[in-house]
Design a protein around this motif. Structure first.
Motif, PDB file in Angstrom:
ATOM      1  N   ARG A  88       0.853  -1.190   0.000  1.00 27.78           N
ATOM      2  CA  ARG A  88       0.000   0.000   0.000  1.00 27.78           C
ATOM      3  C   ARG A  88       0.890   1.243   0.000  1.00 27.78           C
ATOM      4  N   PHE A  89       0.358   2.337  -0.526  1.00 27.30           N
ATOM      5  CA  PHE A  89       1.059   3.617  -0.484  1.00 27.30           C
ATOM      6  C   PHE A  89       0.034   4.728  -0.564  1.00 27.30           C
ATOM      7  N   GLN A  90       0.405   5.895  -0.074  1.00 25.96           N
ATOM      8  CA  GLN A  90      -0.436   7.072  -0.219  1.00 25.96           C
ATOM      9  C   GLN A  90       0.448   8.304  -0.264  1.00 25.96           C
ATOM     10  N   THR A  91       0.168   9.157  -1.240  1.00 27.00           N
ATOM     11  CA  THR A  91       0.893  10.417  -1.392  1.00 27.00           C
ATOM     12  C   THR A  91      -0.106  11.552  -1.269  1.00 27.00           C
ATOM     13  N   VAL A  92       0.228  12.532  -0.445  1.00 30.41           N
ATOM     14  CA  VAL A  92      -0.632  13.710  -0.286  1.00 30.41           C
ATOM     15  C   VAL A  92       0.198  14.969  -0.498  1.00 30.41           C
ATOM     16  N   LYS A  93      -0.431  15.961  -1.118  1.00 29.22           N
ATOM     17  CA  LYS A  93       0.200  17.266  -1.288  1.00 29.22           C
ATOM     18  C   LYS A  93      -0.090  18.061  -0.027  1.00 29.22           C
ATOM     19  N   LEU A  94       0.961  18.631   0.558  1.00 28.49           N
ATOM     20  CA  LEU A  94       0.797  19.414   1.774  1.00 28.49           C
ATOM     21  C   LEU A  94       0.547  20.873   1.414  1.00 28.49           C
ATOM     22  N   GLU A  95      -0.585  21.420   1.875  1.00 35.61           N
ATOM     23  CA  GLU A  95      -0.824  22.838   1.695  1.00 35.61           C
ATOM     24  C   GLU A  95      -0.032  23.589   2.761  1.00 35.61           C
ATOM     25  N   LYS A  96      -0.049  24.915   2.733  1.00 34.21           N
ATOM     26  CA  LYS A  96       0.911  25.671   3.541  1.00 34.21           C
ATOM     27  C   LYS A  96       0.786  25.425   5.045  1.00 34.21           C
ATOM     28  N   TYR A  97      -0.429  25.243   5.564  1.00 35.68           N
ATOM     29  CA  TYR A  97      -0.581  25.012   7.006  1.00 35.68           C
ATOM     30  C   TYR A  97      -0.104  23.613   7.398  1.00 35.68           C
ATOM     31  N   ALA A  98      -0.358  22.648   6.545  1.00 37.18           N
ATOM     32  CA  ALA A  98       0.131  21.289   6.801  1.00 37.18           C
ATOM     33  C   ALA A  98       1.652  21.254   6.726  1.00 37.18           C
ATOM     34  N   ALA A  99       2.227  22.012   5.810  1.00 41.56           N
ATOM     35  CA  ALA A  99       3.687  22.068   5.683  1.00 41.56           C
ATOM     36  C   ALA A  99       4.303  22.696   6.932  1.00 41.56           C
ATOM     37  N   GLU A 100       3.656  23.751   7.461  1.00 41.23           N
ATOM     38  CA  GLU A 100       4.145  24.379   8.689  1.00 41.23           C
ATOM     39  C   GLU A 100       4.076  23.414   9.865  1.00 41.23           C
ATOM     40  N   TYR A 101       2.957  22.685   9.973  1.00 45.21           N
ATOM     41  CA  TYR A 101       2.812  21.703  11.047  1.00 45.21           C
ATOM     42  C   TYR A 101       3.869  20.615  10.917  1.00 45.21           C
ATOM     43  N   SER A 102       4.077  20.163   9.695  1.00 48.81           N
ATOM     44  CA  SER A 102       5.052  19.110   9.442  1.00 48.81           C
ATOM     45  C   SER A 102       6.458  19.563   9.836  1.00 48.81           C
ATOM     46  N   GLU A 103       6.775  20.828   9.557  1.00 47.62           N
ATOM     47  CA  GLU A 103       8.088  21.352   9.931  1.00 47.62           C
ATOM     48  C   GLU A 103       8.255  21.390  11.447  1.00 47.62           C
ATOM     49  N   LYS A 104       7.210  21.801  12.162  1.00 45.48           N
ATOM     50  CA  LYS A 104       7.254  21.803  13.628  1.00 45.48           C
ATOM     51  C   LYS A 104       7.459  20.388  14.163  1.00 45.48           C
ATOM     52  N   ARG A 105       6.743  19.418  13.569  1.00 46.00           N
ATOM     53  CA  ARG A 105       6.868  18.021  13.988  1.00 46.00           C
ATOM     54  C   ARG A 105       8.275  17.505  13.725  1.00 46.00           C
ATOM     55  N   ARG A 106       8.842  17.849  12.559  1.00 48.85           N
ATOM     56  CA  ARG A 106      10.210  17.443  12.217  1.00 48.85           C
ATOM     57  C   ARG A 106      11.201  17.998  13.228  1.00 48.85           C
ATOM     58  N   ASN A 107      11.039  19.282  13.569  1.00 52.42           N
ATOM     59  CA  ASN A 107      11.947  19.914  14.528  1.00 52.42           C
ATOM     60  C   ASN A 107      11.855  19.237  15.894  1.00 52.42           C
ATOM     61  N   LYS A 108      10.643  18.863  16.288  1.00 55.53           N
ATOM     62  CA  LYS A 108      10.451  18.187  17.569  1.00 55.53           C
ATOM     63  C   LYS A 108      11.132  16.816  17.566  1.00 55.53           C
ATOM     64  N   VAL A 109      10.980  16.073  16.459  1.00 61.03           N
ATOM     65  CA  VAL A 109      11.607  14.754  16.334  1.00 61.03           C
ATOM     66  C   VAL A 109      13.122  14.881  16.351  1.00 61.03           C
ATOM     67  N   ASN A 110      13.653  15.872  15.614  1.00 57.14           N
ATOM     68  CA  ASN A 110      15.109  16.077  15.575  1.00 57.14           C
ATOM     69  C   ASN A 110      15.655  16.488  16.942  1.00 57.14           C
ATOM     70  N   ALA A 111      14.921  17.332  17.657  1.00 54.04           N
ATOM     71  CA  ALA A 111      15.363  17.741  19.000  1.00 54.04           C
ATOM     72  C   ALA A 111      15.374  16.549  19.940  1.00 54.04           C
ATOM     73  N   LYS A 112      14.385  15.681  19.805  1.00 54.45           N
ATOM     74  CA  LYS A 112      14.322  14.490  20.654  1.00 54.45           C
ATOM     75  C   LYS A 112      15.502  13.569  20.368  1.00 54.45           C
ATOM     76  N   LYS A 113      15.858  13.405  19.079  1.00 53.10           N
ATOM     77  CA  LYS A 113      16.986  12.564  18.702  1.00 53.10           C
ATOM     78  C   LYS A 113      18.300  13.139  19.248  1.00 53.10           C
ATOM     79  N   GLU A 114      18.475  14.451  19.155  1.00 53.21           N
ATOM     80  CA  GLU A 114      19.684  15.087  19.657  1.00 53.21           C
ATOM     81  C   GLU A 114      19.800  14.956  21.175  1.00 53.21           C
ATOM     82  N   LYS A 115      18.652  15.032  21.847  1.00 59.18           N
ATOM     83  CA  LYS A 115      18.649  14.915  23.302  1.00 59.18           C
ATOM     84  C   LYS A 115      19.064  13.505  23.728  1.00 59.18           C
ATOM     85  N   GLU A 116      18.650  12.492  22.940  1.00 58.62           N
ATOM     86  CA  GLU A 116      19.004  11.103  23.259  1.00 58.62           C
ATOM     87  C   GLU A 116      20.489  10.859  23.064  1.00 58.62           C
ATOM     88  N   ASN A 117      21.104  11.564  22.122  1.00 62.77           N
ATOM     89  CA  ASN A 117      22.544  11.374  21.838  1.00 62.77           C
ATOM     90  C   ASN A 117      23.334  12.196  22.755  1.00 62.77           C
TER      91      ASN A 117
END
Length: 117
Positions: A88-117
């Protein structure tokens, strides 16, 4: 103009770790080889499916977040359909608000990874 997309695909659970990595690498190279910009990638691992697909109840989930030309999406989805490892696969186009949310989520995940290291 490049649009921002998010693709999640599910690989069949009968694959070995090396086969999973090979499939992920194939799609990563397909995105970057067609002038796409890979923004983020996550491997969610083996998860239980909500309902059986091809008599399988689990699958390996993988997420790509990328920017690409809209014409490339048809090519990417054709490759997903042709690859027997992908169930299965699914591709979605992110509109500007979804892209902003996604960036915040990415930053949170990256900060969590850095904290673990």
């Amino acid at each position: 103009m490049l649009n921002q997309y998010e693709t999640v695909f599910i690989a069949t659970p009968v694959l070995s770790e090396a086969q999973i990595k090979e499939a992920v690498e194939k799609f990563r190279e397909l995105i970057t080889g067609n002038n796409g910009e890979l923004l983020h990638e996550e491997h969610w691992g083996l998860k239980k499916l909500a309902y059986p697909i091809q008599k399988k109840s689990t699958g390996f989930y993988h997420l790509f977040e990328f920017k690409a030309d809209p014409a490339f999406i048809n090519k990417l989805e054709t490759e997903f359909r042709r690859d027997e490892r992908v169930i299965r696969f699914q591709t979605v186009k992110l509109e500007k608000y979804a892209a902003e949310y996604s960036e915040k989520r990415r930053n949170k995940v990256n900060a969590k990874k850095e904290k673990e290291n």
